[in-house]
Design an enzyme around this catalytic site. Structure first.
Site, short mmCIF file in Angstrom:
data_model
loop_
_atom_site.label_atom_id
_atom_site.label_comp_id
_atom_site.label_asym_id
_atom_site.label_seq_id
_atom_site.Cartn_x
_atom_site.Cartn_y
_atom_site.Cartn_z
N SER A 133 41.89 43.06 45.96
CA SER A 133 40.76 43.03 46.75
C SER A 133 41.18 42.56 48.06
CB SER A 133 39.90 41.99 46.15
OG SER A 133 38.74 42.17 46.95
N TYR A 146 37.82 33.68 42.59
CA TYR A 146 37.87 35.23 42.54
C TYR A 146 39.11 35.57 43.86
CZ TYR A 146 37.20 40.14 43.07
OH TYR A 146 37.48 41.53 43.36
#
Ligand SMILES: NC(=O)c1ccc[n+]([C@@H]2O[C@H](COP(=O)([O-])OP(=O)(O)OC[C@H]3O[C@@H](n4cnc5c(N)ncnc54)[C@H](OP(=O)(O)O)[C@@H]3O)[C@@H](O)[C@H]2O)c1
Length: 254
Positions: A133, A146
């Protein structure tokens, strides 16, 4: 192909099936995988295997490791796409859920790579595409675990890419920006409506850029020009300013 039951993973499956690739679809929701498999067989005449598994649970994950290591036909492209996020102050989030996130986003990626790579190296061909990401490049207050898991995916894949150089096998990570999928709801994050339209990418475009980058043998792919520009600017901003900026942004889109 992990995380095929929804979002970006479903788009990967669509695109690969349309190109004539045989697929093994992995996720927890068997009904969704079966429905997708039937659709891909009907529309693309694709060969599709369904392998439901919880990749955050070692015993269930084992079935996928075995398929990758010894199953037939051998897997020539592993897309490690399944992933989850959480949202909130780390100190208040249930630690077991954070741990599940590490199991899925980090441990499963590492173990599935470990299962598939020896066979790929013996055959002297193969691709591993690990979905990270853009969050890998930044501190992300209120999604601390995350962002850290996605930084692991990038660093791990960069290292593999160099280890595999000249072997016929390529490891690539993809670092997408925001895509509207089941991800936001699964992360209990409702702030997405406060984000400008400009930041949103289409899953199909992320998939196209990611696969193009993998086939071209690149170590990292940042889909979309806007995010490539963001990544370039971010890399020259001092860490203290980056942290401050992300802290302010996190409080706006909370
Ligand atoms: N959406 C974004 O804005 C964005 C941005 C950058 C990166 N990403 C990354 O893109 C990847 C795909 O996310 P998405 O946006 O497509 O989200 P999504 O729509 O929520 O899809 C996540 C997929 O992962 C699977 N999954 C979740 N937990 C699992 C588990 N324990 N075992 C096996 N499979 C599991 C889900 O299937 P089941 O629930 O059926 O198991 C689903 O197929 C993730 O790695 C995410 O971090 C997303």
């Amino acid at each position: 192909m992990t995380g095929a039951s929804s979002g970006i993973g479903r788009s990967f499956a669509e695109r690969l099936a349309a190109e004539g690739t045989s697929l093994v679809l992995v996720a927890r929701r068997r009904d969704r995988l079966e429905e997708l498999a039937a659709d891909l067989r009907r529309r693309h005449d694709a060969e599709v295997e369904v392998l439901p598994a919880d990749l955050a649970a070692p015993v269930s994950r084992r079935s996928v490791e075995v398929r990758l290591a010894t199953g037939t036909p051998p897997v020539d492209l592993l897309v490690n796409n399944a992933g989850v996020g959480t949202h909130g102050d780390f100190a208040r989030l249930p630690v077991d859920r954070e741990d599940q996130q590490v199991q899925l986003n980090v441990v499963a990626v590492q173990r599935l790579c470990s299962a598939v790579l020896p066979g790929m190296l013996d055959r002297r061909r193969g691709h591993v595409l690990n979905v990270s990401s853009i969050a890998a490049l930044l501190p992300v207050p209120r999604s601390a675990t995350y962002a850290a898991t996605k930084a692991f995916v990038c660093s791990f894949t960069d290292s593999l890419h160099e280890e595999l150089r000249g072997s016929g096998v390529v490891a690539t990570s993809s670092l997408p920006g925001f895509v509207r999928t089941g991800f936001q709801e699964a992360a209990d994050w409702s702030g997405q409506d406060r984000l400008p339209k400009l930041v949103w990418l289409r899953a199909e475009d992320v998939v196209a850029d990611s696969l193009d980058g993998a086939w071209a043998g690149r170590a990292r792919v940042v889909p979309d020009l806007r995010y490539r520009a963001t990544a370039a600017v971010t890399s020259v901003v001092p860490p203290s300013i980056r942290r401050w900026m992300l802290g302010r942004t996190a409080s706006i889109v909370d």
